[in-house]
Design an enzyme around this catalytic site. Structure first.
Site, PDB file in Angstrom:
ATOM      1  N   ASP A 193       0.864  -1.172   0.000  1.00 24.11           N
ATOM      2  CA  ASP A 193       0.000   0.000   0.000  1.00 24.11           C
ATOM      3  C   ASP A 193       0.903   1.224   0.000  1.00 24.11           C
ATOM      4  O   ASP A 193       2.092   1.144   0.326  1.00 24.11           O
ATOM      5  CB  ASP A 193      -0.932  -0.020   1.220  1.00 24.11           C
ATOM      6  CG  ASP A 193      -2.124   0.922   1.040  1.00 24.11           C
ATOM      7  OD1 ASP A 193      -2.972   0.978   1.932  1.00 24.11           O
ATOM      8  OD2 ASP A 193      -2.192   1.606  -0.002  1.00 24.11           O
ATOM      9  N   SER A 194       0.327   2.380  -0.369  1.00 26.03           N
ATOM     10  CA  SER A 194       1.152   3.571  -0.620  1.00 26.03           C
ATOM     11  C   SER A 194       1.514   4.316   0.653  1.00 26.03           C
ATOM     12  O   SER A 194       2.391   5.182   0.630  1.00 26.03           O
ATOM     13  CB  SER A 194       0.384   4.526  -1.538  1.00 26.03           C
ATOM     14  OG  SER A 194      -0.944   4.671  -1.047  1.00 26.03           O
ATOM     15  N   GLY A 195       0.828   4.013   1.756  1.00 22.92           N
ATOM     16  CA  GLY A 195       1.173   4.641   3.031  1.00 22.92           C
ATOM     17  C   GLY A 195       0.213   5.735   3.454  1.00 22.92           C
ATOM     18  O   GLY A 195       0.125   6.046   4.645  1.00 22.92           O
ATOM     19  N   GLY A 196      -0.509   6.319   2.535  1.00 18.07           N
ATOM     20  CA  GLY A 196      -1.396   7.438   2.866  1.00 18.07           C
ATOM     21  C   GLY A 196      -2.460   7.069   3.878  1.00 18.07           C
ATOM     22  O   GLY A 196      -2.707   7.779   4.844  1.00 18.07           O
ATOM     23  N   PHE A 197      -3.060   5.920   3.677  1.00 18.00           N
ATOM     24  CA  PHE A 197      -4.130   5.480   4.584  1.00 18.00           C
ATOM     25  C   PHE A 197      -3.591   5.282   5.991  1.00 18.00           C
ATOM     26  O   PHE A 197      -4.186   5.719   6.972  1.00 18.00           O
ATOM     27  CB  PHE A 197      -4.742   4.177   4.073  1.00 18.00           C
ATOM     28  CG  PHE A 197      -5.905   3.679   4.895  1.00 18.00           C
ATOM     29  CD1 PHE A 197      -5.708   2.721   5.889  1.00 18.00           C
ATOM     30  CD2 PHE A 197      -7.177   4.180   4.692  1.00 18.00           C
ATOM     31  CE1 PHE A 197      -6.773   2.275   6.647  1.00 18.00           C
ATOM     32  CE2 PHE A 197      -8.249   3.726   5.453  1.00 18.00           C
ATOM     33  CZ  PHE A 197      -8.050   2.780   6.425  1.00 18.00           C
ATOM     34  N   ASP A 247      -2.909   8.142  -2.222  1.00 14.84           N
ATOM     35  CA  ASP A 247      -4.270   8.666  -2.343  1.00 14.84           C
ATOM     36  C   ASP A 247      -4.687   9.283  -1.019  1.00 14.84           C
ATOM     37  O   ASP A 247      -4.013   9.151  -0.009  1.00 14.84           O
ATOM     38  CB  ASP A 247      -5.227   7.541  -2.723  1.00 14.84           C
ATOM     39  CG  ASP A 247      -5.250   6.430  -1.672  1.00 14.84           C
ATOM     40  OD1 ASP A 247      -4.213   6.207  -1.015  1.00 14.84           O
ATOM     41  OD2 ASP A 247      -6.308   5.803  -1.494  1.00 14.84           O
ATOM     42  N   GLN A 273     -11.715   6.741  -5.611  1.00 19.29           N
ATOM     43  CA  GLN A 273     -12.239   7.369  -4.410  1.00 19.29           C
ATOM     44  C   GLN A 273     -13.607   7.982  -4.742  1.00 19.29           C
ATOM     45  O   GLN A 273     -14.204   7.642  -5.767  1.00 19.29           O
ATOM     46  CB  GLN A 273     -11.255   8.434  -3.887  1.00 19.29           C
ATOM     47  CG  GLN A 273      -9.939   7.857  -3.359  1.00 19.29           C
ATOM     48  CD  GLN A 273     -10.095   7.046  -2.090  1.00 19.29           C
ATOM     49  OE1 GLN A 273     -11.160   7.044  -1.446  1.00 19.29           O
ATOM     50  NE2 GLN A 273      -9.058   6.320  -1.705  1.00 19.29           N
ATOM     51  N   GLY A 278     -11.481   3.974  -0.096  1.00 15.75           N
ATOM     52  CA  GLY A 278     -12.475   4.807   0.564  1.00 15.75           C
ATOM     53  C   GLY A 278     -13.684   4.046   1.048  1.00 15.75           C
ATOM     54  O   GLY A 278     -14.725   4.621   1.333  1.00 15.75           O
ATOM     55  N   ASP A 289      -7.690  -7.498   0.826  1.00 16.83           N
ATOM     56  CA  ASP A 289      -6.744  -7.583   1.945  1.00 16.83           C
ATOM     57  C   ASP A 289      -7.472  -7.140   3.200  1.00 16.83           C
ATOM     58  O   ASP A 289      -8.347  -6.256   3.119  1.00 16.83           O
ATOM     59  CB  ASP A 289      -5.529  -6.673   1.708  1.00 16.83           C
ATOM     60  CG  ASP A 289      -5.758  -5.274   2.262  1.00 16.83           C
ATOM     61  OD1 ASP A 289      -6.373  -4.455   1.554  1.00 16.83           O
ATOM     62  OD2 ASP A 289      -5.348  -5.013   3.430  1.00 16.83           O
TER      63      ASP A 289
END
Ligand SMILES: Nc1nc2c(CCNCC3CCCCC3)c3[nH]c(NCCc4ccccc4)nc3cc2c(=O)[nH]1
Length: 374
Positions: A94-98, A148, A191, A218, A268
């Site tokens: 995952d990109s880390g933003g969440f 995101d 999103q 989202g 996931d």
């Protein structure tokens, strides 16, 4: 397109549901797929070969955790995440933003990216679309997620709109930074909150970027299941049939079954691993809380029909004892039980779709859950 580059092959469909495989240099991902979460470069309490033996073709790594500790550059110097954790099969990161929005302190989100302080030691960090892609490349990720902005629900339409448009601009920047490396894939993330028009616009704009796969983000952020399913139904028709769809953070076995029926290919969730550590298990008969005293004298295994040693090899009384004693073996065995069940469920879904009998697989499965474990 080389032979072992990223490619997605559909084998069969049943209604909106699909079964197939994603072929990548490090291996094949059979879909629908459940991807165990390996937050800090480990699927907690499990050996990699154990996770593989259950049928998992891909695990999740996490940009946020690994950039903080041990650091992306250090993992790269040590040969990358696959070597580091001894998982030679595909890894999706995952990109880390969440995780920044759910874990970090003193977060500041701007057009450039997000700055934050580590929840571990308070050090200052920055994640931009470019830095997130760079970190995922340093880790050696096979499937890279765009950076995101995920808003929790319910939220005002203009809040969802602002986050959706920022995420689209960040998708463009991720695509530019990612390039087109052989055998690796960048996925976009749809999103738009619970606003159908925003969801459709997000999907169409991302599809125009011609990415290798599309996640629906989202969701599973506090909304009821019917809202989540309605958003999947809204988005799905606008996603290309020939590319994988990934529903992020989902979910319970019932969430997964319902989403597969609506055309989702990848999932996931921390649920099976986290719940296992807390004594909660998922079985063919539904959920069980092994902390409950009713298991204290029960000599039966969780499910003698299961091929998983943890599910058929110890008594419920013993597992109850381990959970009450907070023994580490308890956390390990119940994680094993849960991941085994999730993979068994995915294999059942794949086979049912291939045979064109998904409807009765779903009916039978939900009956079994409802009947419980008499
Ligand atoms: N980029 C991105 N990630 C999302 C995630 C994280 C997916 N798991 C990553 C994984 C990487 C490795 C470390 C762990 C996380 C989500 N998780 C959930 N719900 C979880 C709902 C849930 C379910 C059970 C227990 C807690 C929370 N909704 C999500 C939406 C998004 C999203 O829009 N964008």
């Amino acid at each position: 397109m080389g032979a072992t580059d990223f490619s997605f092959h559909l084998h069969a469909r049943d209604g909106a549901a699909r079964t197939g495989e994603i072929r990548m240099p490090r291996g094949v991902i059979r879909t629908p797929a459940f991807m165990p979460v390996g937050t800090a470069a480990t699927v907690k309490g499990m050996y990699p070969e154990q996770v593989r033996a259950l049928g998992a073709d891909v695990v999740l790594g996490n940009t946020y955790h690994l950039m903080l500790r041990p650091g992306a550059e250090r993992v790269a110097k040590l040969g990358g995440l696959h070597r580091f954790m001894n998982w030679p099969h595909p890894i999706l990161t995952d990109s880390g933003g969440f995780q920044v929005m759910s874990l970090a302190n003193l977060r500041k989100l701007t057009e450039e990216g997000v700055t934050f302080q580590s929840h571990i030691d308070g050090s200052k960090h920055m994640l931009s679309p470019e830095r997130s892609v760079e970190i995922q490349n340093l880790l050696g990720s096979d499937i890279v997620m765009q950076l995101d902005e995920c808003v929790s629900l319910p939220c005002e339409d203009k809040v969802a709109e602002k986050a959706m448009r920022l995420s689209l601009r960040w998708a463009e920047r991720c695509k530019a930074a990612f390039g087109d490396p052989a055998g690796r894939a960048l996925f976009g993330i749809v999103q738009g909150g619970s606003v159908p028009a925003l969801r459709v616009e997000s999907a169409r704009e991302l599809v125009a970027m011609d990415l290798k796969g599309y996640a629906i983000g989202g969701l599973a952020v506090g909304e009821p299941q019917d809202v989540m399913l309605a958003m999947i139904e809204t988005v799905e028709p606008h996603l290309p049939v020939e590319k994988p769809r990934y529903l992020m953070g989902v979910g319970t076995p019932d969430d997964i079954v319902q989403a597969v029926c609506r055309g989702i290919d990848m999932f996931d969730c921390v649920m099976p691993t986290r719940a296992g550590r807390h004594g909660q298990i998922f079985t063919r008969f539904g959920r069980m809380n092994l902390k409950n005293a009713k298991h204290a004298d029960d000599p039966r295994p969780v499910d003698e029909a299961s091929s998983c040693p943890a599910t058929n090899g110890w008594s419920r009384a013993y597992l109850h004892h381990l959970v009450k004693s907070e023994e580490m073996l308890g956390k390990m065995l119940l994680t094993w039980v849960n991941l085994a069940y999730y993979q068994e469920l995915m294999a059942g879904l794949r086979a049912a779709i291939a045979a064109g009998r998904l409807a009765n697989f779903v009916a039978q499965t939900r009956d079994d859950w409802a009947r419980g474990d008499s």
